[in-house]
Structure formats: structure tokens, C-alpha cells
Enzyme design. Structure first.
Site, mmCIF file in Angstrom:
data_model
loop_
_atom_site.group_PDB
_atom_site.id
_atom_site.type_symbol
_atom_site.label_atom_id
_atom_site.label_comp_id
_atom_site.label_asym_id
_atom_site.label_seq_id
_atom_site.Cartn_x
_atom_site.Cartn_y
_atom_site.Cartn_z
ATOM 1 N N LYS A 118 0.846 -1.207 0.000
ATOM 2 C CA LYS A 118 0.000 0.000 0.000
ATOM 3 C C LYS A 118 0.878 1.253 0.000
ATOM 4 O O LYS A 118 0.656 2.187 -0.769
ATOM 5 C CB LYS A 118 -0.910 0.009 1.233
ATOM 6 C CG LYS A 118 -2.062 -0.979 1.186
ATOM 7 C CD LYS A 118 -2.864 -0.934 2.484
ATOM 8 C CE LYS A 118 -3.959 -1.973 2.511
ATOM 9 N NZ LYS A 118 -4.739 -1.971 3.788
ATOM 10 N N ALA B 65 -1.138 0.869 6.424
ATOM 11 C CA ALA B 65 -1.356 -0.246 7.355
ATOM 12 C C ALA B 65 -2.312 -1.253 6.743
ATOM 13 O O ALA B 65 -3.078 -0.923 5.824
ATOM 14 C CB ALA B 65 -1.906 0.281 8.683
ATOM 15 N N ASP B 66 -2.241 -2.463 7.273
ATOM 16 C CA ASP B 66 -3.205 -3.488 6.849
ATOM 17 C C ASP B 66 -3.527 -4.376 8.038
ATOM 18 O O ASP B 66 -2.616 -4.792 8.756
ATOM 19 C CB ASP B 66 -2.655 -4.337 5.692
ATOM 20 C CG ASP B 66 -3.751 -5.224 5.127
ATOM 21 O OD1 ASP B 66 -4.592 -4.713 4.374
ATOM 22 O OD2 ASP B 66 -3.815 -6.415 5.503
ATOM 23 N N THR B 67 -4.805 -4.626 8.242
ATOM 24 C CA THR B 67 -5.257 -5.396 9.405
ATOM 25 C C THR B 67 -5.856 -6.729 8.952
ATOM 26 O O THR B 67 -6.695 -6.755 8.057
ATOM 27 C CB THR B 67 -6.304 -4.582 10.196
ATOM 28 O OG1 THR B 67 -5.700 -3.349 10.601
ATOM 29 C CG2 THR B 67 -6.795 -5.339 11.416
#
Ligand SMILES: Cc1cn([C@H]2C[C@H](O)[C@@H](COP(=O)(O)OP(=O)(O)OP(=O)(O)O)O2)c(=O)[nH]c1=O
EC number: 3.6.1.9
Length: 212
Positions: free
Chosen positions: A66, A85-87
Site C-alpha cells: 500500500k 497499514a493493513d489489518t
């Protein structure tokens, strides 16, 4: 320092923060620690997990992808700090999807009901051509959900766009028996890891919400 007539000193060295996210939660979490990015511009990438990719590896890779995707839109001479960010919500090695339909949300809630799961958020900072990454990991134990609780939660629409089909910052916190690790990580931006990454590059920028 440049002194404009009648204005406060402009710190020309102040880095500019680009939040590479469409998630309002991530913007809110940055505001919680007094940081307001100069620009918010999400990256549109393919978030499909690779075969045999662990939840931790997926969160880490997508956060990097990203941030890197945004970098291609920024002119070379611009001095931006890019934050992405990535969750990922996981049960063992099983990665739960982001809920976009009621059916998906219902399936997630049934999986999570009465059991423990883990939430991983990858955080990536790219600055002056260098990428820095952290992954936070929180263990969440959810109570057993009755059919009525699931129906009521689905009716709330709160699950829409959320990894694992729930929002701990909302009604779903009533389902959480215990949590071991960062709460902000579950919401979508682990603030300990994020602020230590920013401190690592001497970040003074961001239109600080509480002016000095
Ligand atoms: C588990 C959980 C997830 N979430 C949200 C955070 C993220 O917005 C989303 C996880 O999907 P992500 O793909 O990490 O993020 P996003 O698609 O919403 O935004 P972007 O990729 O542009 O940054 O789920 C909550 O808001 N609360 C929760 O309790």
C-alpha cells in the site's frame, strides 16, 4: 527557518505525512496521538493472500504494498513520509475476509463466536527511499454469540468494510471477553508501533492537533 511577514516561523524541515488509507479509523487513531496528515490518499491494491501466506506475512506485505503503491504518485523531489497499514483477522492459519456482505459477516461472527482469534496489523513507513515495517499482534477472546446477538449485530451494519466482520471500537466490544495486546491494533493502527516508527525518523511533522 523561513520567517513570513506576520506569520509564525515556518519549519521548512517539517516532514509531510501522507496517510495511504481510506479507513476513517486510521485517521481517527492518528488524531488520537495528535497527528493530522498533510494528505490522505489510499492505495488501491490487490489484497488477495498468496498461497501458504501466514496472516502475519499478509498484513506485513500488504502494508508495504500500500505504501509503495502511493510512492509511484509522488514527484521525486517531494519529501513525504508515507504511512500505510493493513489489518488481518485470523483463526489459526485461517484468514478471515473483510466483510462486504451480510453473509460474509455472519460467517465470520459464527467462526469467532466463543473462541479466541488473533488480529495482526502491519504498519509501513516509507521515507527518503527507505521502508520500515512493524507488525502488531493482539489475541482476542470472543464470548459465545446467540443467534439473536448475531442478527442484531448484522442489522447494525457496523460490520461493513471491517476485517473479520466486527468493529471492536463499536458494539462488538460487548462481545470481547478478553484482549491480550494492543487495542488500537485491532481497530486498525497500532499506535505504539506507529509512533515508534515515526520517532525513528525524527518525525516532527503532521499538522499537530495541539499546536505547540
Ligand atoms: C478487526 C477490526 C477491523 N477494523 C477495520 C480496520 C480497517 O479499516 C479494516 C481492515 O481492512 P484493511 O484492508 O486493513 O483497511 P481498509 O481497506 O479499511 O483501508 P485501507 O486499506 O485504505 O487502509 O477493518 C475495524 O475498524 N475494527 C475492528 O475491530
Amino acid at each position: 527557518m523561513i520567517l513570513q511577514k506576520g506569520a509564525s516561523p515556518i519549519d521548512t524541515n517539517r516532514q509531510k505525512l501522507w496517510l495511504a488509507s481510506a479507513s476513517p479509523r486510521r485517521l481517527d487513531l492518528l488524531a488520537q496521538i495528535g497527528i493530522k496528515p498533510e494528505h490522505v490518499g489510499p492505495a488501491d491494491i490487490d489484497e488477495t493472500p498468496k498461497s501458504a501466506e501466514t496472516p502475519r506475512e499478509l498484513a506485513r506485505r500488504l502494508a508495504l504494498e500500500k505504501a509503495a503503491a502511493v510512492l509511484t504518485h509522488i514527484p521525486e523531489n517531494e519529501d513525504w513520509v508515507i504511512l500505510a497499514a493493513d489489518t488481518v483477522v485470523a483463526q489459526g492459519r485461517r484468514i478471515l475476509p473483510k466483510a462486504e456482505t451480510q453473509e460474509t459477516a455472519k460467517a465470520c461472527l459464527k467462526l469467532l463466536s466463543g473462541r479466541a482469534h488473533r488480529v495482526f496489523s502491519g504498519v509501513c513507513l516509507i521515507y527518503k527511499g527507505k521502508s520500515m515495517l512493524r507488525v502488531a499482534d493482539t489475541r482476542v477472546v470472543m464470548k459465545r454469540l446467540s443467534a439473536e446477538e448475531i442478527t442484531t449485530y448484522l442489522d447494525s451494519q457496523e460490520w461493513r468494510g471491517k476485517a473479520g466482520g466486527y468493529a471492536i471500537q463499536g458494539r462488538a466490544d460487548a462481545f470481547v471477553k478478553s484482549l491480550n495486546g494492543s487495542y488500537s491494533n485491532v481497530v486498525g493502527l497500532p499506535l505504539y508501533e506507529t509512533s515508534s516508527l515515526l520517532a525513528g525518523i525524527g518525525f516532527k511533522g503532521g499538522q499537530n492537533e495541539h499546536n505547540d
